[in-house]
Design an enzyme around this catalytic site. Sequence first.
Site, PDB file in Angstrom:
ATOM      1  CE1 TYR A 137      -4.539  -0.843   0.165  1.00  0.00           C
ATOM      2  CE2 TYR A 137      -3.371  -2.891   0.596  1.00  0.00           C
ATOM      3  CZ  TYR A 137      -4.524  -2.219   0.226  1.00  0.00           C
ATOM      4  OH  TYR A 137      -5.658  -2.928  -0.105  1.00  0.00           O
ATOM      5  N   GLY A 258     -10.085  -5.946  -4.378  1.00  0.00           N
ATOM      6  CA  GLY A 258      -8.733  -6.353  -4.745  1.00  0.00           C
ATOM      7  C   GLY A 258      -8.073  -7.203  -3.680  1.00  0.00           C
ATOM      8  CG  ASP A 259      -7.483  -5.608   0.110  1.00  0.00           C
ATOM      9  OD1 ASP A 259      -6.266  -5.491  -0.067  1.00  0.00           O
ATOM     10  OD2 ASP A 259      -8.229  -4.637   0.343  1.00  0.00           O
ATOM     11  NE  ARG A 260     -12.996 -13.555  -0.216  1.00  0.00           N
ATOM     12  CZ  ARG A 260     -12.336 -14.652  -0.585  1.00  0.00           C
ATOM     13  NH1 ARG A 260     -11.121 -14.551  -1.103  1.00  0.00           N
ATOM     14  NH2 ARG A 260     -12.872 -15.838  -0.434  1.00  0.00           N
TER      15      ARG A 260
END
Length: 486
Positions: A137, A258-260
Amino acid sequence: MRIVVVGDVMLDVDLSGEATRLSPDAPVPVVDVYGIRSRAGGAGLVARMLAGEGWPVTLVTVFGDDDAGRQLRDHLEGVRVVSGPSGHPTPVKTRVRAGSQAVVRVDQGCGKPPVPGISAGMLRAVEEAGAIIVADYGRGMAANPELRHLLARRTAEVPVIWDPHPSGPDPVPGVAVVTPNLAEATKAAAAFASSAPGDGAPGGPAAVVGRILLERWQSAAVLVTKGAEGAVLLQRDSVSPLDVPAPRVEAGDPCGAGDRLAAGLAVHLLAGSALPEAAELAVNDAADFLGAGGVAALPDRGSGHGLPREGGGYTPASPGAPAAQPEDGPTPLHRSAEPLLLARAVRGNGGTVVATGGCFDLLHAGHVRSLAAARKLGDCLIVCLNSDSSVRRLKGPERPIISQQDRAELLLAMECVDAVMVFDEDTPEAALDRLRPDLWVKGGDYKGSRLPEAELVESWGGRCVTVPYHPARSTTGLADALAKVG
């Protein structure tokens, strides 16, 4: 086998409300906030998703030494965390939403931080991984030279999924798959393309920029995500791009998709799926996640059974704003619910909303009996609680004896109390006007006199009632007795 998530964490805060008017000071919407909720963001969100599905997961990250950093640790309960100091304030990203529409995002502590150090324990955790997700990030973790050297070596041993950031470094060579979205991929490829990508190429612009990045990053594959349109997979050992469509879902907030996706890729690759199959499954995982409500539907963790720490899910009201509570539980009517949402749900089911108020400084038997009696009058009991500053103005500089957070937590521990709404004014009128209970309940010491809130409560059709008063039991009496023995 254990999945290790490496990357930057932040505290995400959502302020949810309604916007029905413009400010008289400027042509901007006024959002009446009825819900405040915080959670782990960034790499912390990826780890929480995996842990919530029962996967053994380790989060390797750094924390700021501040209140937001401590709240982040609370939200990561259930996740094995191996961490070091960031040397920088914890980034906090606050999103304000009116209904399903984002109005503004406010970032704090999000300046460019130094590249953090990494401990031997953090490196050992990466060595033990069966699969690795780098959730970059742009906060410096992915730029640490020691970590990058280890990750580059581990690419030959385990699947490494790299979720890049425009402010972060290039992925290390050899990772199994890099997962930029189309905007990120286009920006990253711009410096290496002789011309803008065209729609006419096979796979469209996503395939063109993906192929450029595949060569630039020296990864085994690049999966360029396109939101509701799915993704395009480019592989080093395949000439043709693979289009991965996404199922149609109704989703208002794409946050966390996006994390999933990255979490799904790690799970499916670890289970032995080939990359094309893993990509298809992961895209469907992300769509299912959004269709089920996205980050708003994730259960809260780390706040125990009472209130989260101030500044997290719990914020003193001003004026009359709700103290947001944990949202675990099977229905909207569970205990410790957010007060305004609870009242709305009870009324929507045809039930009776009961409210009472006070300082509740040193709970005693008289309080317990009055609260229990009030709860029997309806389908939920919401306590309007004077904030610390309100109590000081009303009762003097020595009060309260117990802080508002602890007073609220004690009240919520009682079976008869469903929610607590903290207010900062001298009287509860502003809180009541937002809550609009069907019944406003006070102790029987008011009997024979009209309650000061009666006119306001009756204006929306509510009623004021009293419950039995228990003499010889008072907070002042308890405080005087404590002073004598203290």
